[in-house]
Design an enzyme around this catalytic site. Structure first.
Site, mmCIF file in Angstrom:
data_model
loop_
_atom_site.group_PDB
_atom_site.id
_atom_site.type_symbol
_atom_site.label_atom_id
_atom_site.label_comp_id
_atom_site.label_asym_id
_atom_site.label_seq_id
_atom_site.Cartn_x
_atom_site.Cartn_y
_atom_site.Cartn_z
ATOM 1 N N CYS A 187 40.877 -67.166 -35.582
ATOM 2 C CA CYS A 187 40.940 -68.627 -35.448
ATOM 3 C C CYS A 187 41.323 -69.359 -36.728
ATOM 4 O O CYS A 187 41.782 -70.499 -36.662
ATOM 5 C CB CYS A 187 39.604 -69.159 -34.932
ATOM 6 S SG CYS A 187 39.293 -68.729 -33.210
ATOM 7 N N PRO A 226 46.082 -59.046 -38.850
ATOM 8 C CA PRO A 226 47.008 -59.488 -39.905
ATOM 9 C C PRO A 226 46.408 -59.632 -41.299
ATOM 10 O O PRO A 226 47.148 -59.774 -42.267
ATOM 11 C CB PRO A 226 47.488 -60.852 -39.392
ATOM 12 C CG PRO A 226 46.369 -61.362 -38.542
ATOM 13 C CD PRO A 226 45.761 -60.134 -37.905
ATOM 14 N N MET A 269 38.356 -60.789 -42.092
ATOM 15 C CA MET A 269 38.063 -62.170 -41.723
ATOM 16 C C MET A 269 36.558 -62.297 -41.677
ATOM 17 O O MET A 269 35.885 -61.551 -40.958
ATOM 18 C CB MET A 269 38.700 -62.528 -40.375
ATOM 19 C CG MET A 269 38.407 -63.961 -39.926
ATOM 20 S SD MET A 269 39.051 -65.188 -41.090
ATOM 21 C CE MET A 269 37.836 -66.500 -40.856
ATOM 22 N N GLU A 270 36.045 -63.275 -42.428
ATOM 23 C CA GLU A 270 34.622 -63.380 -42.698
ATOM 24 C C GLU A 270 33.822 -63.952 -41.544
ATOM 25 O O GLU A 270 32.896 -64.752 -41.761
ATOM 26 C CB GLU A 270 34.409 -64.234 -43.950
ATOM 27 C CG GLU A 270 34.890 -65.683 -43.851
ATOM 28 C CD GLU A 270 36.332 -65.930 -44.242
ATOM 29 O OE1 GLU A 270 36.677 -67.089 -44.503
ATOM 30 O OE2 GLU A 270 37.132 -64.969 -44.277
ATOM 31 N N GLU A 293 34.382 -60.030 -48.247
ATOM 32 C CA GLU A 293 33.923 -60.660 -47.004
ATOM 33 C C GLU A 293 32.418 -60.935 -47.036
ATOM 34 O O GLU A 293 31.957 -61.948 -46.496
ATOM 35 C CB GLU A 293 34.298 -59.795 -45.796
ATOM 36 C CG GLU A 293 35.793 -59.488 -45.654
ATOM 37 C CD GLU A 293 36.696 -60.703 -45.773
ATOM 38 O OE1 GLU A 293 36.266 -61.817 -45.423
ATOM 39 O OE2 GLU A 293 37.835 -60.547 -46.244
ATOM 40 N N GLU A 302 38.131 -69.591 -51.133
ATOM 41 C CA GLU A 302 38.667 -68.304 -51.573
ATOM 42 C C GLU A 302 38.556 -68.063 -53.077
ATOM 43 O O GLU A 302 38.375 -66.928 -53.507
ATOM 44 C CB GLU A 302 40.119 -68.158 -51.115
ATOM 45 C CG GLU A 302 40.279 -68.087 -49.600
ATOM 46 C CD GLU A 302 39.553 -66.908 -48.955
ATOM 47 O OE1 GLU A 302 39.049 -66.027 -49.680
ATOM 48 O OE2 GLU A 302 39.484 -66.867 -47.713
ATOM 49 N N TYR A 322 43.222 -68.006 -53.798
ATOM 50 C CA TYR A 322 42.344 -66.919 -54.223
ATOM 51 C C TYR A 322 42.347 -66.787 -55.750
ATOM 52 O O TYR A 322 41.301 -66.845 -56.399
ATOM 53 C CB TYR A 322 42.798 -65.584 -53.623
ATOM 54 C CG TYR A 322 42.732 -65.487 -52.129
ATOM 55 C CD1 TYR A 322 41.752 -64.709 -51.503
ATOM 56 C CD2 TYR A 322 43.664 -66.125 -51.314
ATOM 57 C CE1 TYR A 322 41.695 -64.586 -50.125
ATOM 58 C CE2 TYR A 322 43.614 -66.020 -49.938
ATOM 59 C CZ TYR A 322 42.631 -65.253 -49.344
ATOM 60 O OH TYR A 322 42.581 -65.142 -47.976
#
Length: 619
Positions: free
Chosen positions: A142, A273, A277-278, A303, A325, A390
């Site tokens: 999402c 991808p 994802m956290e 994560e 990030e 990041y």
């Protein structure tokens, strides 16, 4: 004392919802997962609080490519309409209220909804796209603005709500909540089983997550499990059980203890991808971290760090993504320092700096997306995705640590995460927070007020380069230099050159080789792969760089393994650079490879590859 900048009620430009009028406080998601139709079918119930005193008679929610069947408000049918689509944000769902709602009063909005084949948040895999080839699989992604393609919602990180999930599927289900223990429900006539999850910590919509497929679980720590296809369970358990709890305890000591109950890892099929994802309770992770040498588990440290930075304390919009990030990358490296020693933190930061340089060179050093705080009005946040938030974010926080001293900064860390726990913030609130914290420390206060905050926030391009401890890279630079001048020297490469090097040092070595003004010859590239065993490496962090070395060298024998790898992994970190390098080697091969594998890739990855290869027009 400097006061925090007041929050702008419409400070997220990437939502069409009127979240300044109503605020979601709880969401119940009730879906049947239909693999045969590749659809989610069901309803979503939002509990919304009025933020005005009877000033609004409509609720506007984000939606994208959804089939809305009906809407009820407080149990009664309500008038609604899907407004015209506005790219890239979707078709807002406008719900009319019979009367305006007084301040702080709650309403319940029940929307019957199905996803469609155009859904950008879900990937549906055929059995042959999974590791054991036995069952179909589906998963969601999402972030940044794709929750609106699963259900109408206030799709902004500036809104947080508690969730409960009621999901039915013929295959096991995972969601971003704690599983609710229940009596085993008998299968329905469709063969589906009910699964329930609760998320009692308020989360933004982008952390909504579900997955369903042939999934088995094994314990990897006192509060942790790994979930994955049964055929990969043992290897994934071994890969993760050595570090997961140690990471959780280490960062808990730096900030405060973990608040989410369980911490689990779902290893997804290879088309996922991202590295990870956290999603709360269940990190969704790429199978590329399973390298059979426990050398790629830094993704899990990253994560886990998101459980504080991002999930508990959240950027209010994607324009301030560095708050998620940059902080998380900083915390990940603090974990590394605590476990492996301070030189390893600097070593990881040196690798990150290289990624930042690459991103700035690719965008151009005056590009908007190379700023720390970016302007995303009218833009798709996915287009801005790069290492900049990041690594430029990390560099800024690392600079603050060095500016005022690590011991002092360590006291600020738990204060910051306590101050904004459960909230969303922007860069200006962060600035006010650190200035306020050090207001009584004259030395730090002077240093922070002298800092050129505007340059850090708004100046494009590279920031000032920190002074790094290079002890772990010096040996690698020396070896790369020998290869650079191999034709003019007596250097004779041997397998023992790699003795004592960890995988990340080999990564730095290969990155240095890729920087050579004069690439290796095809013969030299092949010899490197043979003598150092790069060609057979099971660690994709190594193999994807070695393939690029071969392509730059013009080695035809590398083309086939490159095409093979591009059909086996969908992580953008690997496929986007590989396609760029393959395109320079032979554009026709790159385009043909993409056309062959494009349905394997996740929609987010596929869309960005189309832009990389064909420009904004797409394929």
């Amino acid at each position: 004392m400097k006061m925090a900048t007041p929050a702008n009620p419409l400070r997220d430009p990437n939502t069409l919802s009127n979240y300044n009028k109503f605020r979601t406080v709880h969401t119940s998601v009730n879906f049947e997962i239909r693999f045969d139709q590749k659809r989610l079918v069901g309803n979503v119930i939002h509990r919304l609080k009025s933020l005005t005193n009877a000033e609004s008679k409509e609720v506007i929610l984000d939606s994208s490519y959804l089939e809305v069947k009906s809407v009820k408000v407080n149990g009664e049918a309500a008038e609604w309409q899907l407004l015209p689509r506005f790219e890239p944000y979707g078709s807002p769902l406008k719900i009319s209220l019979e009367q305006a709602i007084p301040l702080d009063e709650l309403i319940e909005v029940d929307i019957s909804v199905n996803t469609t084949e155009k859904c950008t948040a879900l990937q549906w895999l055929n059995p042959e796209q999974t590791s054991n080839g036995k069952h179909p699989y589906m998963f969601s992604q999402c972030q940044a603005i794709h929750a609106r393609a699963i259900f109408p919602c206030q799709d902004t990180p500036d809104v947080k709500a508690t969730f409960d999930f009621n999901l039915s599927s013929p295959l096991p289900v995972i969601a971003s909540g704690v599983p609710v223990k229940q009596d085993a429900s008998p299968p329905q006539s469709s063969g589906s089983i009910y699964y329930r999850f609760e998320q009692k910590v308020p989360i933004p919509s982008y952390l909504f997550a579900i997955a369903s497929g042939d999934i088995a679980q094994a314990q990897i720590g006192p509060r942790s499990h790994v979930a994955v296809s049964p055929d990969r369970l043992d290897e994934c358990k071994w890969e993760l059980e050595g570090d997961t709890e140690r990471f959780l305890q280490t960062i808990g000591n730096i900030i405060f203890p973990y608040v989410w109950g369980e911490y689990n890892v779902l290893i997804l099929p290879p088309s996922f991808p991202y590295g990870g994802m956290e999603n709360p309770v269940y990190t969704f992770a790429t199978p590329s971290i399973i390298s059979k040498d426990r050398q790629n588990v830094d993704v899990i440290a990253h994560e886990i760090s998101h459980s504080w930075s991002g999930n508990l304390v959240t950027n209010c919009s994607w324009e301030h993504f560095w708050l998620n990030e940059g902080w998380t990358t900083y915390l990940e490296r603090r974990i590394q320092a605590a476990i492996h020693g301070e030189p390893y933190r600097h070593f990881s930061a040196i690798i990150g700096w290289k990624h930042l340089v690459d991103s700035v060179e690719r965008h151009g050093d005056t590009h908007e997306f190379t700023k720390l705080v970016v302007d995303l009005k009218g833009k798709d946040p996915d287009d801005a995705f790069s290492s900049v938030p990041y690594e430029k974010g990390f560099t800024f926080i690392f600079h603050l640590e060095n500016l005022i001293g690590k011991d002092k900064f360590d006291k600020f860390i738990p204060h910051y995460f306590t101050r904004f726990r459960g909230k969303s913030l922007d860069s200006y609130e962060f600035k006010s927070c650190i200035l306020d914290f050090f207001a009584s420390d004259e030395e730090s206060h002077v240093l922070l007020n002298k800092l050129d905050w505007d340059s850090w926030f708004y100046k494009p391009g590279l920031p000032p380069k920190p002074s790094f401890d290079t002890s772990l890279v010096d040996v690698v630079y020396e070896l790369a230099n020998k290869w650079k001048y191999i034709s003019q020297s007596s250097f004779s490469p041997k397998a023992s050159d790699m003795d004592g090097l960890v995988a990340n040092q080999i990564v730095v070595f290969l990155e240095q080789v890729l920087l050579f003004d004069n690439p290796l010859t095809p013969e030299q590239s092949r010899f490197m792969g043979q003598v150092y065993n790069f060609a057979q490496s099971q660690n994709i962090e190594v193999s994807y760089l070695y393939l690029q070395v071969g392509l730059k060298a013009g080695d035809d024998s590398i083309v086939e393994p490159t095409i093979k790898l591009l059909g086996e992994i969908g992580r953008m970190k690997f496929v986007r650079p590989l396609y760029r390098t393959l395109e320079k080697f032979n554009r026709d091969i790159a385009v043909d490879t993409f056309e062959k594998h494009k349905n394997f890739y996740h929609p987010i990855c596929r869309g960005l590859l189309e832009k990389d290869l064909f420009g904004d027009k797409g394929a």
